[in-house]
Write a protein that holds these residues in place. Structure first.
Motif, mmCIF file in Angstrom:
data_model
loop_
_atom_site.group_PDB
_atom_site.id
_atom_site.type_symbol
_atom_site.label_atom_id
_atom_site.label_comp_id
_atom_site.label_asym_id
_atom_site.label_seq_id
_atom_site.Cartn_x
_atom_site.Cartn_y
_atom_site.Cartn_z
ATOM 1 N N ASP A 217 0.844 -1.207 0.000
ATOM 2 C CA ASP A 217 0.000 0.000 0.000
ATOM 3 C C ASP A 217 0.878 1.255 0.000
ATOM 4 O O ASP A 217 2.027 1.216 0.459
ATOM 5 C CB ASP A 217 -0.864 -0.025 1.273
ATOM 6 N N ASP A 218 0.325 2.342 -0.473
ATOM 7 C CA ASP A 218 0.953 3.664 -0.382
ATOM 8 C C ASP A 218 2.373 3.673 -0.933
ATOM 9 O O ASP A 218 3.260 4.332 -0.372
ATOM 10 C CB ASP A 218 0.971 4.150 1.094
ATOM 11 N N GLU B 195 -4.286 4.246 -6.636
ATOM 12 C CA GLU B 195 -5.360 4.701 -5.732
ATOM 13 C C GLU B 195 -5.510 6.214 -5.865
ATOM 14 O O GLU B 195 -4.572 6.900 -6.295
ATOM 15 C CB GLU B 195 -5.084 4.278 -4.282
HETATM 16 MG MG MG Z 1 -3.281 3.533 0.345
#
Ligand code: MG
Ligand code: C2E
Ligand code: MG
Length: 428
Positions: free
Chosen positions: A308-309, A365
């Protein structure tokens, strides 16, 4: 492995015989909740618990000299040529000890704080121990610091509020679809927790998760999230929507062997569960060996791992290659600015190429506009997630969204602007 940590040989008389890269290290591992545990289980069982922990460290760091240096501190002396040995041994000690332990009729969870020092073989061993003691004191202070820095015990209050909300059934999960750009299909969603507060309305996770994470108390909320996601998944499946659900995993849980055991038990008890975990790179870098071993356990029971991220924190290809991850999520920081910045499209495109080279699928995202989706499609991005496609939705509106195939509205128009943008991008 065993050869890395054999004991330091006696110092050579001329000081030249040892290869320069060879180091001796001292790690001190302290049970920080020693007094609480002793109050709970008594003096005798506590002594046996400490002996048991010494045995675990002996097994975890083969060849090292391990002893009980104080009633609550285990000392580990080792010699090694491995450059990252100190962090490695600290990680091994922590993961060997911080698990649920059965002593007679009691089960207890030791909280470990560990640190140490390293120096060339043949140096002053008293100085080495003193430096290890100072490092341990620093680590203890750092552990206490975030709480001390917040007035009135904010974190404790938030943790208590989260506990109360879970007791009263006020937590809910919303789900945000990840749409497969080429196939225009939704096979998976991300679970995002919200607190349905009786007076404050829907409280976003940013208001309670960071404090709960700083207090290292995410276990209960995350185990609840896993159980709730499995329940919601069954409801959605009964309505004809078979989706893999991705759950966000806090960094400190990845190093927590007891949490990993409980999470694996909950997932394997539901053979129909199709889950994924979103983890950040930063959380892996904190204790790489422990985290990677635990991620492999999740992978083994069929949980897919997503990073993620990506790009928001430390980005290290060396760690990425070791992770059993099948998905890389580009942080929304780069995606929201995609069509207005010169730098971000380059970062996004090279990230997509890197992920594909490592056999991972890429999710962008924070896709908020048709232009961003079109550009991502040209760049070969596999999946998109963001307000342009759908905000996070409660299970019932999600089922309605899927039944109406509303995501086609977002993805179909992309084809129109696709060719024009592709030409522009390829020229650039
Ligand atoms: Mg994220
Ligand atoms: P995240 O995992 O990176 O989740 C993405 C966040 O971006 C979500 O915020 C989502 O609502 C928001 N978002 C989605 N589409 C867009 C968009 O197009 N533009 C913009 N600007 N934002 C978008 P949310 O739900 O407030 O969650 C924030 C963070 O809270 C999450 O970031 C995650 O780190 C954490 N979080 C949420 N639920 C959980 C949970 O169950 N466990 C853990 N450990 N963390 C959670
Ligand atoms: Mg996430």
């Amino acid at each position: 492995m065993a050869s890395l940590y054999h004991l330091a040989p006696p110092s050579p008389p001329d000081g030249n015989a040892a290869p320069p890269a060879r180091q001796q290290g001292c790690v001190l591992a302290k049970v920080s909740n020693f007094n609480d545990l002793r109050r709970d289980i008594g003096v005798g069982p506590m002594r046996r618990l400490m002996q048991l922990l010494v045995g675990r460290v002996v097994e975890a760091v083969p060849g090292a000299a391990v002893e009980l240096a104080a009633r609550d501190v285990i000392a580990v002396d080792f010699a090694t040529a491995r450059p990252d040995a100190l962090a490695h041994v600290v990680g091994l000690c922590r993961s060997a000890c911080a698990t649920l332990i059965q002593i007679e009729d009691f089960s207890c969870l030791p909280k470990m704080v560990a640190s140490g020092a390293i120096a060339p073989v043949g140096g002053d061993s008293t100085l080495l121990v003193e430096r290890a003691e100072a490092a341990l004191a620093d680590a203890e202070q750092a552990m206490a610091a975030p709480r001390a820095s917040l007035p009135g015990g904010v974190e404790e209050r938030v943790v208590a509020e989260v506990d109360g909300a879970l007791d009263r059934g006020e937590m809910v999960l919303h789900y945000q679809p990840k749409v497969h750009i080429r196939r225009q299909a939704i096979d998976c969603v991300e679970a995002l927790v919200r607190w349905q507060h009786p007076e404050r309305g829907l409280v976003p996770p940013g208001d309670f998760i960071p404090a709960t994470e700083r207090a290292q108390r995410m276990e209960r909320l995350t185990l609840w999230t896993i159980a709730q996601a499995i329940t919601d998944q069954r409801t959605l499946r009964a309505q004809g929507h078979d989706l893999r659900i991705f759950i966000n995993m806090s960094g400190h849980l990845l190093a927590d062997a007891e949490f990993v055991r409980l999470a694996c038990a909950a997932i394997t008890a539901a053979p129909d569960a199709r889950l994924g975990f979103e983890v950040t790179e930063t959380s892996v870098i904190r204790d790489p060996d422990g985290a990677i071993a635990h991620l492999r356990e999740f992978d083994r029971i069929g949980v897919r791992i997503s990073i993620d991220d990506y790009g928001a924190g430390l980005s290290s290809l060396a760690y990425l290659k070791q992770l059993p991850a099948c998905e890389l999520k580009i942080d929304k920081l780069f995606v929201t600015q995609l069509t207005s910045s010169n730098r971000d499209p380059l970062i996004v495109r090279s990230t997509i190429d890197l992920a594909h080279a490592l056999d991972m699928e890429v999710v962008a995202e924070g896709v908020e506009t048709q232009a961003a989706l079109a550009l991502l499609s040209v760049m070969g991005c596999d999946m998109a997630q963001g307000y342009f496609i759908s905000p996070p939705l409660a299970p019932a509106p999600l089922a309605a969204f899927l039944a109406a195939e509303q995501h086609h509205q977002a993805t179909q128009d992309v084809r129109g602007s696709f060719t024009r943008r592709a030409a522009g991008w390829k020229r650039g």
